[in-house]
Design a protein around this motif. Sequence first.
Motif, PDB file in Angstrom:
ATOM      1  N   HIS A 149       0.823  -1.216   0.000  1.00 18.82           N
ATOM      2  CA  HIS A 149       0.000   0.000   0.000  1.00 18.82           C
ATOM      3  C   HIS A 149       0.856   1.264   0.000  1.00 18.82           C
ATOM      4  O   HIS A 149       0.333   2.355  -0.237  1.00 18.82           O
ATOM      5  N   ARG A 204      -7.884   5.595   0.922  1.00 19.76           N
ATOM      6  CA  ARG A 204      -7.615   4.155   0.966  1.00 19.76           C
ATOM      7  C   ARG A 204      -8.110   3.446  -0.288  1.00 19.76           C
ATOM      8  O   ARG A 204      -7.902   2.249  -0.446  1.00 19.76           O
ATOM      9  N   ARG A 263      -5.197   2.723  -4.817  1.00 17.08           N
ATOM     10  CA  ARG A 263      -4.316   1.558  -4.784  1.00 17.08           C
ATOM     11  C   ARG A 263      -4.065   1.058  -6.210  1.00 17.08           C
ATOM     12  O   ARG A 263      -4.964   1.083  -7.041  1.00 17.08           O
ATOM     13  N   GLY A 307      -2.239  -4.839  -0.575  1.00 17.15           N
ATOM     14  CA  GLY A 307      -2.166  -3.416  -0.282  1.00 17.15           C
ATOM     15  C   GLY A 307      -3.498  -2.780   0.057  1.00 17.15           C
ATOM     16  O   GLY A 307      -3.590  -1.560   0.168  1.00 17.15           O
ATOM     17  N   GLN A 359      -5.002  -0.866   4.979  1.00 22.73           N
ATOM     18  CA  GLN A 359      -3.684  -0.437   5.466  1.00 22.73           C
ATOM     19  C   GLN A 359      -2.692  -1.600   5.395  1.00 22.73           C
ATOM     20  O   GLN A 359      -1.970  -1.864   6.346  1.00 22.73           O
TER      21      GLN A 359
END
Length: 442
Positions: A118, A148, A151, A188, A191
């Motif tokens: 990540h 979040r 990615r 990833g 977190q």
Amino acid sequence: MIHTPAAVGILRPRIPGFILLLTVIAIGIPRAPARPVFGVLGDTRWVNDPQGCPGCPNTDRPQRLHEAGIRNVEIRVPWSEYEIAPSVYSPEKIKFLKDRVAMLERNGLKGVLNIEWHRYPGWIWQIPDSSYVGAAGIRSGDLERRSRGRRPNIVFNQNVRDHLIGVIRSLAKELGPQNFFSVRVSNGGIQGELAFPDAREDALWAYDANAGAEGESARPATIPRRPLGDWRPGQPATAEQMEQWYEWYVGALADAAEFQIIAFKQAGFNGPFQIMMPGKGAGPSTVAKSLSALSAGEPKPNELVSMGVAWHMVARAIHDKAQVSLHCSSVAEENPVDLTKPGDARDPMDKANWPFIDGLGASRWIAVIADHYGFLKSGENPGKGDANGDYYYGDMAANAIAQAAAAGFVSFDWAHHENLWSRHRLLDDKLAPAIKRGGAGN
């Protein structure tokens, strides 16, 4: 050039239609040890010894960890700091990691390898179709940097996966697989866990060019083409079609974990390979309810369903189970702790078991899945930022280790060791006594 797993040395048969610490285990046969083996997670710069850091403060920490019964310490490898350009690995980072590994070895400790996918390099977005694309057309690479959901597409893009394989091989060469007790496996998500991007940004992240391509593409050879053509949430589908679609979706996420496990094994790592599972995820009743709504034209699925965190389905889709552990990253999140009990093991797909499953805490539920499908079990407590501070510094250590022991975990890791040295005396007063009791709890 279209890369396949075979092109980079990953040997795995295509599965038609799909049908995430020292241990004493028989290969391929999950067997609970007498007690877990204990480790700590966190930045290893908090742990030094006199030889590795002459004149530094707190150089007694490795010895104190060992005396407390801890045998494993996390070695973090942020992807962006290691692969600084495509297939170029940082000499400075390699030296730092080698020093950390040597320091652990001097003190009778081994590493928990955590490659932080990540924390990706910025150049990854130069790879075509390196973003996930949600049902509404949002590209993960276009989201805000702190999101979040931002990615790289490790699930549906083999060209992205090739870089993960390169990092794994380089770390094996530079650090030595024998210096690690365990390896954390994620794509990833969230977190550093196993999940599709955050569902608050978009839903069902499976609409990039590769996921639905009919002909030649960069989609991994182990993942079939997306079913139902261009179906989107809000459009009708039969219940059977929805189940087929979601089985494919979760199977693709599981494949993103399994290709890494194969790569780690081929590079010489022995495991356990810990598939990172945050929280309880979407249980079978939640999945069934959401799929039923989608088949009736509901425009947005349950957020956990969209993220693919249906752990029972992930486990069912994994083929290579040897030395593979389902790793709960929220052990003892609840207080009082929900201990695993004899007779818990049962079929997650049997509707008669769903009321029982709905009432379980996260680690007890993941233990049920692991026992049913034949995996090892491991876990860690929530970090201080995810838990009540008084509980974190109070009964959490005893509760977590009691839960790990009751569930038959092969290993348990404390998150995070930088908090062990504060005025709360967490190591001396809470964690070490709980380890000494071997999971007896409060």
